[in-house]
Design a protein around this motif. Sequence first.
Motif, PDB file in Angstrom:
ATOM      1  N   ARG A  55       0.817  -1.228   0.000  1.00 35.68           N
ATOM      2  CA  ARG A  55       0.000   0.000   0.000  1.00 35.68           C
ATOM      3  C   ARG A  55       0.846   1.272   0.000  1.00 35.68           C
ATOM      4  NH1 ARG A  55      -3.235  -3.608   2.897  1.00 35.68           N
ATOM      5  NH2 ARG A  55      -1.998  -3.369   4.792  1.00 35.68           N
ATOM      6  N   LEU A  56       2.117   1.160   0.363  1.00 37.57           N
ATOM      7  CA  LEU A  56       2.995   2.320   0.411  1.00 37.57           C
ATOM      8  C   LEU A  56       4.128   2.187  -0.594  1.00 37.57           C
ATOM      9  CD1 LEU A  56       3.489   2.799   4.272  1.00 37.57           C
ATOM     10  CD2 LEU A  56       1.835   3.953   2.793  1.00 37.57           C
ATOM     11  N   LYS A  57       4.686   3.330  -0.961  1.00 34.97           N
ATOM     12  CA  LYS A  57       5.932   3.366  -1.700  1.00 34.97           C
ATOM     13  C   LYS A  57       7.007   3.872  -0.760  1.00 34.97           C
ATOM     14  CE  LYS A  57       3.759   4.192  -6.181  1.00 34.97           C
ATOM     15  NZ  LYS A  57       3.645   5.115  -7.342  1.00 34.97           N
ATOM     16  N   ILE A  58       8.171   3.271  -0.818  1.00 35.13           N
ATOM     17  CA  ILE A  58       9.261   3.658   0.070  1.00 35.13           C
ATOM     18  C   ILE A  58      10.511   3.956  -0.748  1.00 35.13           C
ATOM     19  CG2 ILE A  58       8.328   2.289   1.968  1.00 35.13           C
ATOM     20  CD1 ILE A  58      10.588   0.263   1.451  1.00 35.13           C
ATOM     21  N   LEU A 183       9.667  20.958   5.150  1.00 41.25           N
ATOM     22  CA  LEU A 183      11.095  21.050   4.845  1.00 41.25           C
ATOM     23  C   LEU A 183      11.796  19.833   5.429  1.00 41.25           C
ATOM     24  CD1 LEU A 183      13.670  22.511   3.885  1.00 41.25           C
ATOM     25  CD2 LEU A 183      13.655  23.754   6.074  1.00 41.25           C
ATOM     26  N   CYS A 184      12.373  19.024   4.556  1.00 41.21           N
ATOM     27  CA  CYS A 184      13.091  17.827   4.997  1.00 41.21           C
ATOM     28  C   CYS A 184      14.341  17.679   4.142  1.00 41.21           C
ATOM     29  CB  CYS A 184      12.212  16.583   4.862  1.00 41.21           C
ATOM     30  SG  CYS A 184      13.031  15.057   5.385  1.00 41.21           S
ATOM     31  N   PRO A 185      15.535  17.857   4.708  1.00 40.10           N
ATOM     32  CA  PRO A 185      16.763  17.780   3.912  1.00 40.10           C
ATOM     33  C   PRO A 185      17.106  16.377   3.429  1.00 40.10           C
ATOM     34  CG  PRO A 185      17.291  18.000   6.235  1.00 40.10           C
ATOM     35  CD  PRO A 185      15.809  18.168   6.124  1.00 40.10           C
ATOM     36  N   ASP A 186      16.507  15.365   4.027  1.00 39.78           N
ATOM     37  CA  ASP A 186      16.761  13.987   3.598  1.00 39.78           C
ATOM     38  C   ASP A 186      15.932  13.721   2.345  1.00 39.78           C
ATOM     39  OD1 ASP A 186      16.878  11.217   3.220  1.00 39.78           O
ATOM     40  OD2 ASP A 186      17.105  10.841   5.359  1.00 39.78           O
ATOM     41  N   ARG A 187      16.610  13.642   1.208  1.00 39.88           N
ATOM     42  CA  ARG A 187      15.896  13.475  -0.062  1.00 39.88           C
ATOM     43  C   ARG A 187      15.160  12.142  -0.130  1.00 39.88           C
ATOM     44  NH1 ARG A 187      17.441  17.191  -3.872  1.00 39.88           N
ATOM     45  NH2 ARG A 187      16.772  15.827  -5.564  1.00 39.88           N
ATOM     46  N   ALA A 188      15.645  11.141   0.580  1.00 43.57           N
ATOM     47  CA  ALA A 188      14.948   9.852   0.597  1.00 43.57           C
ATOM     48  C   ALA A 188      13.586   9.975   1.261  1.00 43.57           C
ATOM     49  CB  ALA A 188      15.802   8.817   1.316  1.00 43.57           C
ATOM     50  N   ILE A 189      13.513  10.737   2.360  1.00 50.63           N
ATOM     51  CA  ILE A 189      12.228  10.938   3.037  1.00 50.63           C
ATOM     52  C   ILE A 189      11.341  11.880   2.251  1.00 50.63           C
ATOM     53  CG2 ILE A 189      11.133  11.789   5.155  1.00 50.63           C
ATOM     54  CD1 ILE A 189      12.515   9.070   5.406  1.00 50.63           C
ATOM     55  N   ALA A 190      11.940  12.896   1.615  1.00 52.49           N
ATOM     56  CA  ALA A 190      11.154  13.780   0.756  1.00 52.49           C
ATOM     57  C   ALA A 190      10.506  12.990  -0.378  1.00 52.49           C
ATOM     58  CB  ALA A 190      12.045  14.886   0.196  1.00 52.49           C
ATOM     59  N   PHE A 192       9.797   9.802  -0.293  1.00 48.14           N
ATOM     60  CA  PHE A 192       8.783   8.950   0.349  1.00 48.14           C
ATOM     61  C   PHE A 192       7.478   9.715   0.570  1.00 48.14           C
ATOM     62  CE2 PHE A 192       7.185   7.915   4.717  1.00 48.14           C
ATOM     63  CZ  PHE A 192       6.552   6.722   4.413  1.00 48.14           C
ATOM     64  N   LEU A 193       7.566  10.929   1.094  1.00 44.49           N
ATOM     65  CA  LEU A 193       6.362  11.726   1.344  1.00 44.49           C
ATOM     66  C   LEU A 193       5.658  12.079   0.034  1.00 44.49           C
ATOM     67  CD1 LEU A 193       7.711  14.153   4.101  1.00 44.49           C
ATOM     68  CD2 LEU A 193       6.373  12.057   4.434  1.00 44.49           C
ATOM     69  N   ALA A 194       6.451  12.486  -0.964  1.00 39.28           N
ATOM     70  CA  ALA A 194       5.846  12.860  -2.247  1.00 39.28           C
ATOM     71  C   ALA A 194       5.215  11.664  -2.943  1.00 39.28           C
ATOM     72  CB  ALA A 194       6.915  13.490  -3.140  1.00 39.28           C
ATOM     73  N   ALA A 195       5.890  10.507  -2.904  1.00 39.92           N
ATOM     74  CA  ALA A 195       5.389   9.322  -3.592  1.00 39.92           C
ATOM     75  C   ALA A 195       4.105   8.795  -2.987  1.00 39.92           C
ATOM     76  CB  ALA A 195       6.454   8.228  -3.577  1.00 39.92           C
ATOM     77  N   ASN A 196       3.875   9.120  -1.711  1.00 38.66           N
ATOM     78  CA  ASN A 196       2.656   8.644  -1.046  1.00 38.66           C
ATOM     79  C   ASN A 196       1.568   9.710  -0.975  1.00 38.66           C
ATOM     80  OD1 ASN A 196       3.163   5.756   0.043  1.00 38.66           O
ATOM     81  ND2 ASN A 196       5.061   6.852   0.476  1.00 38.66           N
ATOM     82  N   GLY A 197       1.654  10.707  -1.855  1.00 36.73           N
ATOM     83  CA  GLY A 197       0.553  11.634  -2.067  1.00 36.73           C
ATOM     84  C   GLY A 197       0.386  12.747  -1.063  1.00 36.73           C
ATOM     85  N   MET A 198       1.402  13.050  -0.273  1.00 40.89           N
ATOM     86  CA  MET A 198       1.247  14.118   0.718  1.00 40.89           C
ATOM     87  C   MET A 198       0.986  15.485   0.088  1.00 40.89           C
ATOM     88  SD  MET A 198       3.396  14.895   4.138  1.00 40.89           S
ATOM     89  CE  MET A 198       2.540  13.506   4.898  1.00 40.89           C
ATOM     90  N   PRO A 199       1.640  15.852  -1.016  1.00 40.58           N
ATOM     91  CA  PRO A 199       1.315  17.153  -1.626  1.00 40.58           C
ATOM     92  C   PRO A 199      -0.146  17.256  -2.039  1.00 40.58           C
ATOM     93  CG  PRO A 199       3.395  16.326  -2.478  1.00 40.58           C
ATOM     94  CD  PRO A 199       2.774  15.205  -1.685  1.00 40.58           C
TER      95      PRO A 199
END
Length: 345
Positions: A55-58, A183-190, A192-199
């Motif tokens: 259900r998630l993308k990581i 704002l998250c400097p860790d591009r991996a977490i950024a 992750f958030l974008a891929a799971n539809g947070m925007p």
Amino acid sequence: MICPFCNRNLLLRERPNRTCSHCKRRYALDPKTNSLGMSDARVQRLLPKLTDGGRLKISINQLGAAALPKTSPPKSHSPAVTALGCLWVPLLVGVIMVLAGTNADGVSGFTVFGSILIGVFVLGMIIALASGKKKPTPNPLSGFRSMMLSDWVGVYGALPPGIVDDFPYRRVYLPDGARLAVLCPDRAIAAFLAANGMPERYGAVIATEVEQVPEALPVLVLHDASAPGCRLVIRTREALPGRTVIDAGLPPRAVMRTPGAPARRGDEPAKDLIEWLGESGTLTKDELEWLAGGWTVALVAIRPAKLLAAVGRTVERLAAATPADPERREAEAVGFLTWPGEAGR
């Protein structure tokens, strides 16, 4: 190792060139030939758990944080310490020879050669000290990411289903009706958030640098429990005066005594950074001591479903609060993400 295709237990001689001698299929990762001890079967076992059943993308780094051994990497030593370890034998022999030579009449060969050995030690120490600061501890996640992008993609043609690589936007993604910035400097977490539809779901702008944060929007800062992470919040407030800047965590106090928290100990941060953080008044004495010891808990090490849920709750409360709302004032002071209980699981 177990063949990821036919499930046979293969000896090293039965899998030449990463190819199963039984089913003749080539696999990507051999635990005996890659430095991280990874295998296709281990990656495949972790994927359902980390992606919450698909259900998630990581991100690759979230997969790597779960796949790599949990032991802390060895701390690197300064050049002077390394030189001392290598040159103590000539130093010891040199001292003995000089002492032996002093008992002889005149300047003996013992004294000359002993002095030379002591000089070698001193010269080695001078060169080591002049070579600069100690090297930082290498990041094993970089090796894992490179391995997945080369070996795994080379065999299977793509990353595993549900895995995304790095932040997918070359510019800030600004959704219609944006209400806040994360704002998250860790591009991996950024990623992750974008891929799971947070925007799209929350009207959140995902940024990895302060310069990318649009004007007027309140800012939620998401960071590792580390000295650089804690510094980021203070620097962001300095860079955006008059703006609502919320420290969303990860705060050290929430994880440093949590059983099972994925804490790792690496190189100790600079003393002036710890002193500067102490002067800011944002951290307790215990937190500063924990950070000074080189301890960190990375966002990529938090279970993805737990991280996404916690960030989602934070974003919802921030988006719903008005500037005069007591909840927002409290959030600005202490942050929403307190990570109680099972933070590290």
